[in-house]
Design a protein around this motif. Structure first.
Motif, PDB file in Angstrom:
ATOM      1  N   GLU A  22       0.827  -1.215   0.000  1.00  0.00           N
ATOM      2  CA  GLU A  22       0.000   0.000   0.000  1.00  0.00           C
ATOM      3  C   GLU A  22       0.858   1.261   0.000  1.00  0.00           C
ATOM      4  N   SER A  23       1.904   1.271   0.806  1.00  0.00           N
ATOM      5  CA  SER A  23       2.711   2.488   1.000  1.00  0.00           C
ATOM      6  C   SER A  23       3.771   2.697  -0.067  1.00  0.00           C
ATOM      7  N   GLY A  24       4.182   1.618  -0.729  1.00  0.00           N
ATOM      8  CA  GLY A  24       5.302   1.706  -1.660  1.00  0.00           C
ATOM      9  C   GLY A  24       6.648   1.596  -0.967  1.00  0.00           C
ATOM     10  N   HIS A  25       6.647   1.433   0.357  1.00  0.00           N
ATOM     11  CA  HIS A  25       7.879   1.335   1.137  1.00  0.00           C
ATOM     12  C   HIS A  25       8.309  -0.138   1.212  1.00  0.00           C
ATOM     13  N   LEU A  26       8.879  -0.605   0.133  1.00  0.00           N
ATOM     14  CA  LEU A  26       9.222  -2.018  -0.031  1.00  0.00           C
ATOM     15  C   LEU A  26      10.468  -2.422   0.745  1.00  0.00           C
ATOM     16  N   GLN A  27      10.537  -3.705   1.042  1.00  0.00           N
ATOM     17  CA  GLN A  27      11.736  -4.287   1.650  1.00  0.00           C
ATOM     18  C   GLN A  27      12.282  -5.332   0.684  1.00  0.00           C
ATOM     19  N   ARG A  28      13.420  -4.999   0.068  1.00  0.00           N
ATOM     20  CA  ARG A  28      14.106  -5.981  -0.778  1.00  0.00           C
ATOM     21  C   ARG A  28      14.963  -6.836   0.148  1.00  0.00           C
ATOM     22  N   VAL A  29      14.710  -8.124   0.148  1.00  0.00           N
ATOM     23  CA  VAL A  29      15.399  -9.030   1.069  1.00  0.00           C
ATOM     24  C   VAL A  29      16.703  -9.500   0.427  1.00  0.00           C
ATOM     25  N   LEU A  30      17.808  -9.152   1.072  1.00  0.00           N
ATOM     26  CA  LEU A  30      19.126  -9.508   0.562  1.00  0.00           C
ATOM     27  C   LEU A  30      19.607 -10.850   1.096  1.00  0.00           C
ATOM     28  N   GLN A  31      19.161 -11.191   2.306  1.00  0.00           N
ATOM     29  CA  GLN A  31      19.557 -12.472   2.899  1.00  0.00           C
ATOM     30  C   GLN A  31      18.548 -12.850   3.971  1.00  0.00           C
ATOM     31  N   ILE A  32      18.296 -14.136   4.066  1.00  0.00           N
ATOM     32  CA  ILE A  32      17.455 -14.666   5.139  1.00  0.00           C
ATOM     33  C   ILE A  32      18.330 -15.566   5.989  1.00  0.00           C
ATOM     34  N   ARG A  33      18.322 -15.298   7.281  1.00  0.00           N
ATOM     35  CA  ARG A  33      19.061 -16.122   8.237  1.00  0.00           C
ATOM     36  C   ARG A  33      18.082 -16.744   9.219  1.00  0.00           C
ATOM     37  N   THR A  34      18.498 -17.842   9.822  1.00  0.00           N
ATOM     38  CA  THR A  34      17.705 -18.466  10.870  1.00  0.00           C
ATOM     39  C   THR A  34      18.549 -18.569  12.127  1.00  0.00           C
ATOM     40  N   ASP A  35      17.901 -18.574  13.257  1.00  0.00           N
ATOM     41  CA  ASP A  35      18.646 -18.730  14.508  1.00  0.00           C
ATOM     42  C   ASP A  35      19.001 -20.195  14.711  1.00  0.00           C
ATOM     43  N   CYS A  36      19.718 -20.480  15.776  1.00  0.00           N
ATOM     44  CA  CYS A  36      20.240 -21.823  16.037  1.00  0.00           C
ATOM     45  C   CYS A  36      19.152 -22.872  16.215  1.00  0.00           C
ATOM     46  N   ASP A  37      17.967 -22.460  16.649  1.00  0.00           N
ATOM     47  CA  ASP A  37      16.862 -23.400  16.846  1.00  0.00           C
ATOM     48  C   ASP A  37      15.953 -23.496  15.625  1.00  0.00           C
ATOM     49  N   ALA A  38      16.226 -22.695  14.610  1.00  0.00           N
ATOM     50  CA  ALA A  38      15.434 -22.639  13.380  1.00  0.00           C
ATOM     51  C   ALA A  38      13.974 -22.279  13.665  1.00  0.00           C
ATOM     52  N   ASP A  39      13.768 -21.445  14.712  1.00  0.00           N
ATOM     53  CA  ASP A  39      12.398 -21.034  15.049  1.00  0.00           C
ATOM     54  C   ASP A  39      12.207 -19.518  15.006  1.00  0.00           C
ATOM     55  N   THR A  40      13.206 -18.801  14.485  1.00  0.00           N
ATOM     56  CA  THR A  40      13.129 -17.356  14.282  1.00  0.00           C
ATOM     57  C   THR A  40      13.950 -17.019  13.043  1.00  0.00           C
ATOM     58  N   LEU A  41      13.439 -16.097  12.242  1.00  0.00           N
ATOM     59  CA  LEU A  41      14.164 -15.680  11.046  1.00  0.00           C
ATOM     60  C   LEU A  41      14.664 -14.243  11.198  1.00  0.00           C
ATOM     61  N   LEU A  42      15.733 -13.957  10.469  1.00  0.00           N
ATOM     62  CA  LEU A  42      16.274 -12.608  10.363  1.00  0.00           C
ATOM     63  C   LEU A  42      16.313 -12.272   8.877  1.00  0.00           C
ATOM     64  N   TYR A  43      15.590 -11.219   8.489  1.00  0.00           N
ATOM     65  CA  TYR A  43      15.650 -10.726   7.116  1.00  0.00           C
ATOM     66  C   TYR A  43      16.583  -9.529   7.106  1.00  0.00           C
ATOM     67  N   LEU A  44      17.635  -9.601   6.303  1.00  0.00           N
ATOM     68  CA  LEU A  44      18.498  -8.456   6.062  1.00  0.00           C
ATOM     69  C   LEU A  44      17.975  -7.793   4.801  1.00  0.00           C
ATOM     70  N   VAL A  45      17.557  -6.530   4.932  1.00  0.00           N
ATOM     71  CA  VAL A  45      16.823  -5.886   3.847  1.00  0.00           C
ATOM     72  C   VAL A  45      17.422  -4.560   3.413  1.00  0.00           C
ATOM     73  N   SER A  46      17.046  -4.171   2.221  1.00  0.00           N
ATOM     74  CA  SER A  46      17.235  -2.816   1.743  1.00  0.00           C
ATOM     75  C   SER A  46      15.844  -2.188   1.806  1.00  0.00           C
ATOM     76  N   GLN A  47      15.678  -1.239   2.700  1.00  0.00           N
ATOM     77  CA  GLN A  47      14.374  -0.637   2.977  1.00  0.00           C
ATOM     78  C   GLN A  47      14.195   0.633   2.166  1.00  0.00           C
ATOM     79  N   SER A  48      13.089   0.732   1.429  1.00  0.00           N
ATOM     80  CA  SER A  48      12.766   1.996   0.770  1.00  0.00           C
ATOM     81  C   SER A  48      11.686   2.686   1.587  1.00  0.00           C
ATOM     82  N   GLY A  49      11.952   3.899   2.029  1.00  0.00           N
ATOM     83  CA  GLY A  49      10.991   4.634   2.836  1.00  0.00           C
ATOM     84  C   GLY A  49      10.895   4.123   4.259  1.00  0.00           C
TER      85      GLY A  49
END
Length: 117
Positions: A58-85
């Motif tokens: 809706e806003s146009g403030h996109l998140q381009r995901v450069l990398q997806i990481r998971t924690d040691c238990d594989a129950d949480t994700l980390l998105y490293l992004v390039s944020q517009s806006g």
């Protein structure tokens, strides 16, 4: 790698890939994670609307995901992004724009009433 979803959802911490600022925390289901991987743009699951949404649809403030990481238990994700806006729906760059006592740390980037209809 197998991810561990609780009640069909997994928390996603979103971090600016360049500055390492934490922008937001959201939830994703398996389909949202798959769409993120396929398109390269962040997709999440809205618990209130009970549907998948693309960040910035809706806003146009996109998140381009450069990398997806998971924690040691594989129950949480980390998105490293390039944020517009703004990442925050209230118009701030980060959802973490205030202290626990309510002190606002940053200025709004955009007026949410002008962005969301």
């Amino acid at each position: 790698m197998e991810l561990y979803y609780q009640n069909g959802l997994i928390p996603v911490v979103v971090q600016d890939a360049e500055t390492r600022e934490v922008l937001m925390v959201a939830w994703a289901d398996e389909k949202a994670v798959s769409l993120t991987q396929k398109t390269g743009y962040a997709h999440y699951y809205s618990r209130s609307r009970k549907k998948i949404w693309k960040k910035g649809e809706e806003s146009g403030h996109l998140q381009r995901v450069l990398q997806i990481r998971t924690d040691c238990d594989a129950d949480t994700l980390l998105y490293l992004v390039s944020q517009s806006g703004a990442a925050c729906h209230l118009g701030y760059r980060s959802c973490f724009f205030r202290t626990l006592d309510g002190h606002v740390l940053f200025e709004r980037m955009t007026d949410p009433e002008m962005v969301y209809k």
